[in-house]
Structures are given as structure tokens and as C-alpha cells.
Design a protein around this motif. Structure first.
Motif, PDB file in Angstrom:
ATOM      1  N   ALA A   1       0.823  -1.208   0.000  1.00 25.46           N
ATOM      2  CA  ALA A   1       0.000   0.000   0.000  1.00 25.46           C
ATOM      3  C   ALA A   1       0.851   1.248   0.000  1.00 25.46           C
ATOM      4  O   ALA A   1       0.563   2.222  -0.702  1.00 25.46           O
ATOM      5  N   LEU A   2       1.921   1.243   0.792  1.00 21.61           N
ATOM      6  CA  LEU A   2       2.824   2.393   0.820  1.00 21.61           C
ATOM      7  C   LEU A   2       3.418   2.640  -0.546  1.00 21.61           C
ATOM      8  O   LEU A   2       3.519   3.781  -1.004  1.00 21.61           O
ATOM      9  N   ALA A   3       3.830   1.571  -1.195  1.00 22.28           N
ATOM     10  CA  ALA A   3       4.468   1.724  -2.497  1.00 22.28           C
ATOM     11  C   ALA A   3       3.494   2.268  -3.529  1.00 22.28           C
ATOM     12  O   ALA A   3       3.846   3.113  -4.352  1.00 22.28           O
ATOM     13  N   LEU A   4       2.261   1.812  -3.491  1.00 26.62           N
ATOM     14  CA  LEU A   4       1.285   2.287  -4.457  1.00 26.62           C
ATOM     15  C   LEU A   4       0.999   3.765  -4.266  1.00 26.62           C
ATOM     16  O   LEU A   4       0.797   4.508  -5.223  1.00 26.62           O
ATOM     17  N   LEU A   5       1.011   4.214  -3.009  1.00 23.31           N
ATOM     18  CA  LEU A   5       0.859   5.636  -2.755  1.00 23.31           C
ATOM     19  C   LEU A   5       2.009   6.415  -3.351  1.00 23.31           C
ATOM     20  O   LEU A   5       1.851   7.512  -3.875  1.00 23.31           O
ATOM     21  N   PHE A   6       3.211   5.842  -3.292  1.00 22.33           N
ATOM     22  CA  PHE A   6       4.412   6.539  -3.762  1.00 22.33           C
ATOM     23  C   PHE A   6       4.469   6.636  -5.274  1.00 22.33           C
ATOM     24  O   PHE A   6       4.821   7.655  -5.839  1.00 22.33           O
ATOM     25  N   VAL A   7       4.108   5.545  -5.953  1.00 18.54           N
ATOM     26  CA  VAL A   7       4.360   5.518  -7.383  1.00 18.54           C
ATOM     27  C   VAL A   7       3.291   6.221  -8.205  1.00 18.54           C
ATOM     28  O   VAL A   7       3.553   6.627  -9.328  1.00 18.54           O
ATOM     29  N   GLY A   8       2.086   6.387  -7.652  1.00 17.48           N
ATOM     30  CA  GLY A   8       1.063   7.093  -8.398  1.00 17.48           C
ATOM     31  C   GLY A   8       0.777   6.425  -9.729  1.00 17.48           C
ATOM     32  O   GLY A   8       0.284   5.309  -9.797  1.00 17.48           O
ATOM     33  N   SER A   9       1.091   7.129 -10.822  1.00 13.00           N
ATOM     34  CA  SER A   9       0.761   6.624 -12.151  1.00 13.00           C
ATOM     35  C   SER A   9       1.590   5.417 -12.545  1.00 13.00           C
ATOM     36  O   SER A   9       1.299   4.775 -13.542  1.00 13.00           O
ATOM     37  N   ASP A  10       2.637   5.103 -11.775  1.00 11.43           N
ATOM     38  CA  ASP A  10       3.464   3.948 -12.096  1.00 11.43           C
ATOM     39  C   ASP A  10       3.009   2.702 -11.356  1.00 11.43           C
ATOM     40  O   ASP A  10       3.757   1.772 -11.158  1.00 11.43           O
ATOM     41  N   ALA A  11       1.727   2.692 -10.941  1.00 11.98           N
ATOM     42  CA  ALA A  11       1.221   1.611 -10.112  1.00 11.98           C
ATOM     43  C   ALA A  11       0.997   0.318 -10.886  1.00 11.98           C
ATOM     44  O   ALA A  11       0.347  -0.584 -10.388  1.00 11.98           O
ATOM     45  N   GLN A  12       1.526   0.240 -12.112  1.00 12.39           N
ATOM     46  CA  GLN A  12       1.443  -1.013 -12.843  1.00 12.39           C
ATOM     47  C   GLN A  12       2.317  -2.079 -12.201  1.00 12.39           C
ATOM     48  O   GLN A  12       2.132  -3.253 -12.451  1.00 12.39           O
ATOM     49  N   LEU A  13       3.309  -1.666 -11.412  1.00  6.69           N
ATOM     50  CA  LEU A  13       4.136  -2.640 -10.706  1.00  6.69           C
ATOM     51  C   LEU A  13       3.292  -3.345  -9.655  1.00  6.69           C
ATOM     52  O   LEU A  13       2.458  -2.737  -8.998  1.00  6.69           O
ATOM     53  N   SER A  14       3.549  -4.628  -9.504  1.00  9.88           N
ATOM     54  CA  SER A  14       2.739  -5.432  -8.597  1.00  9.88           C
ATOM     55  C   SER A  14       3.569  -6.567  -8.014  1.00  9.88           C
ATOM     56  O   SER A  14       4.401  -7.157  -8.711  1.00  9.88           O
ATOM     57  N   ALA A  15       3.320  -6.888  -6.757  1.00 14.03           N
ATOM     58  CA  ALA A  15       4.016  -8.004  -6.122  1.00 14.03           C
ATOM     59  C   ALA A  15       3.617  -9.336  -6.739  1.00 14.03           C
ATOM     60  O   ALA A  15       4.325 -10.340  -6.581  1.00 14.03           O
ATOM     61  N   THR A  16       2.500  -9.376  -7.451  1.00 13.02           N
ATOM     62  CA  THR A  16       2.003 -10.626  -8.037  1.00 13.02           C
ATOM     63  C   THR A  16       2.196 -10.664  -9.560  1.00 13.02           C
ATOM     64  O   THR A  16       1.589 -11.499 -10.241  1.00 13.02           O
ATOM     65  N   PHE A  17       3.039  -9.799 -10.086  1.00 12.15           N
ATOM     66  CA  PHE A  17       3.160  -9.628 -11.535  1.00 12.15           C
ATOM     67  C   PHE A  17       3.469 -10.931 -12.255  1.00 12.15           C
ATOM     68  O   PHE A  17       2.966 -11.188 -13.344  1.00 12.15           O
TER      69      PHE A  17
END
Length: 334
Positions: A12-28
Motif C-alpha cells: 500500500a505504501l508503495a502504491l501511494l508513492f508511485v502514483g501513475s506507475d502503479a502497474q508494478l505489482s508483487a504478483t506480476f
């Protein structure tokens, strides 16, 4: 305390940080390469058996990659007709290492999941595994980066923090990447393990800033030890431990060292010895509570891992981490 610490809410912290770059995912890679983490872990553990330094080196590779053009695997590219390698930049030459281990990881991953996992993601996974294997925290590594088709030699020379940078300069370099003061102090804690060459700190030992005297922020006993290891006009490639207490363990001793004026690099010691600096209270906090350090380090690693990633159709998935895929330039010209 357990050597591993699962950091809750890091995604959740990371998603707040990346904003529009939230395509990154721990389950990719859950469906395309579900065993990628275990594959990387096996290779890193095997390498660690013969090279105790490798975990610190792999963490450093990820850091040096992300600070130049973002986390895109560009540091892995070697010289070619179209590439001037970042490896020859002053902060990297005769310094960054572990490329053979990255190649071994890539080979193992390609055998299992060909054409799927990027070299940039391999660096991110290997960094987390390296920290955890050395006694540090674990975190959910966000994945989905793609690999750059270019390198940035000049950027490597200008953007990477240097061991002789003062606090003002190093703060500006972190801020330019979207990282704040807590990130700076937490990520500097990566110097809690590994080795450094005399060339990176000898300027503090004899003629600091042209004064003709050693750096006054160096503990005199520690100074004498370092002068024995690195005599004037001696071999600048000689290695010494970044952390004189637990050199191969990822822990919070780094911050106690700063409090004792035993930070090896000027950029380290200035976190604590710069009068009035906001970093001092953070050093004190991390020194007094290893859990607090581990939590912040994990969060800051996620923040760093989200510096300008290539995602979607940008970049490529290199088949060899050292080289841009064959034929790419011709494809791009169509």
C-alpha cells in the motif's frame, strides 16, 4: 529477534508513492513465472557460499541501477556500437560487482520462464533476497519493470551519490529522485555490510579538504586503524569493512557506528555529525531500535524501486542482461 521481518502494508505504501506507475505489482509473475523468487534465491545463496560479499554487492547494483534513468537494468549493459556502459563511470568502475551472478540468475530464470522476467526485476528481487539472507528484513518486491535499451554514462557520473559528498549534496541527489530525508538515512544503512576500497575514504585520513589534517569527525582510534589499512601512497584498491563490528550482517550497527564517529565514508558520518541536521534524530531512532530501521529500510527500498520504471510496452525483456536484444533498432526504425 528474528532475522526476517515481514513488513506489513508495504504494498500500500508503495502504491501511494508511485502514483501513475502503479502497474508494478508483487504478483506480476504469479501466472507467467511463479517460481522466479525461489530461482533467484537459489542462485544468490549458492553464490554467497563462496563469496560473502556478494549480498552487499547485489544490493548495491540495484541502488546504482535505480539512481540512473530509473530502475531499468541499464547498469548491466556493456559497451557496444550503441552503448557506452555505465559500468565505466567513475562511481562504478572497479567498484560495482556481481554481474556474473546476475548472468547466472538470468540463465536459470530463462531456463524456466523464457522471455518473461526482466533484468531490472532480477536486480530488485536479488536485492531483497540479499538483505534477508544477511539477517535483514524482507518485503513485497513490486515487479513488472522492463529493461532499457540505452545506458546513461554521463548520468552515472552525475547522479549517483558519492562517498565524499557532503550532506547538502547527497540530500539534493536523493531529492532529485523523489526520495526524502528518511529514505536517505534508511538507504544509507545499506552500508551496514560489505567492503569499500581505500580510494573511497582516504581523503578523510590525511589531508581532509586540503586542511593537512584528518577529518575531525573521525574517531581517533578508528582513524589510526584506517591509516594502518590505507597508508599514504598505499594501494588504493585495498578493501576494508564498511561496518567494523558486524561486516557481513545486515543490522543497525551502522547507526551506532555513526554515533561513535566510526562512519567510513564522509557521506555516512555527515548524517550524524552535521550540526543541526534533521538526519541526526533519524540516526538516533534507527540506532536505538532495529525494528524501526528494518521497517523504514523496507519502505525506502520500495520507494527506490519505483524510480521511473519502464512498464507496459516500453523497453524490452532482455534475453541477455548485458546486451540489447538483437534487431531491436531495426524494429524501432519501422
Amino acid at each position: 529477534m528474528s532475522s526476517t521481518l515481514l513488513i506489513s502494508a508495504t504494498l500500500a505504501l508503495a502504491l501511494l508513492f508511485v502514483g501513475s506507475d502503479a502497474q508494478l505489482s508483487a504478483t506480476f509473475y504469479n501466472s507467467t513465472c511463479p517460481n522466479v523468487t525461489s530461482i533467484v534465491s537459489d542462485v544468490v545463496q549458492q553464490a554467497q557460499e563462496s563469496d560473502v560479499r556478494i549480498t552487499a554487492s547485489l544490493l548495491r547494483l540495484h541502488f546504482h541501477d535505480c539512481f540512473v534513468n530509473g530502475c531499468d537494468g541499464s547498469i548491466l549493459l556493456v559497451n557496444s556500437s550503441t552503448i557506452v556502459t555505465e559500468q565505466d563511470a567513475l562511481p562504478n568502475i572497479n567498484s560495482v560487482r556481481g554481474f556474473d551472478v546476475v548472468d547466472n540468475i538470468k540463465t536459470a530464470v530463462e531456463d524456466s520462464c523464457p522471455g518473461v522476467v526482466s533484468c531490472a526485476d532480477i536486480l530488485a528481487i536479488a536485492a531483497e533476497i540479499s538483505v534477508n539472507l544477511s539477517g535483514g528484513p524482507t518485503w513485497d518486491v513490486l515487479l513488472g519493470r522492463r529493461d532499457s535499451t540505452i545506458a546513461n554514462f554521463s548520468g552515472a557520473n552525475s547522479d549517483l551519490p558519492a562517498p565524499f559528498d557532503n550532506l547538502t549534496i547527497i540530500t539534493l541527489k536523493f531529492s532529485a529522485k523523489g526520495l526524502d530525508t528518511t529514505d536517505l538515512v534508511a538507504l544509507s544503512g545499506g552500508h551496514t555490510f560489505g567492503r569499500a576500497q581505500c580510494r573511497n575514504f582516504i581523503g578523510r585520513l590525511y589531508n581532509f579538504s586540503g586542511t593537512g589534517s584528518p577529518d575531525p569527525t573521525l574517531n581517533t582510534t578508528y582513524l589510526a586503524t584506517l591509516q594502518q589499512i590505507c597508508p599514504e601512497n598505499g594501494n588504493l584498491s585495498t578493501l576494508t569493512n564498511l561496518d567494523p563490528i558486524t561486516p557481513d550482517t545486515f543490522d543497525n550497527d551502522y547507526y551506532s557506528n555513526l554515533q561513535n564517529e566510526e562512519g567510513l565514508f564522509q557521506s555516512d558520518q555527515e548524517l550524524f555529525s552535521t550540526t543541526g541536521a534533521s538526519t541526526i534524530s533519524i540516526v538516533d531512532s534507527f540506532s536505538s531500535n532495529q525494528t524501526t530501521f528494518f521497517e523504514n529500510f523496507a519502505s525506502s527500498m520500495i520507494n527506490m524501486g519505483n524510480i521511473s520504471p519502464l512498464t507496459g510496452t516500453d523497453g524490452e525483456i532482455r534475453s541477455d542482461c548485458k546486451l540489447v536484444n538483437a534487431g531491436l533498432l531495426f524494429t524501432d526504425m519501422k
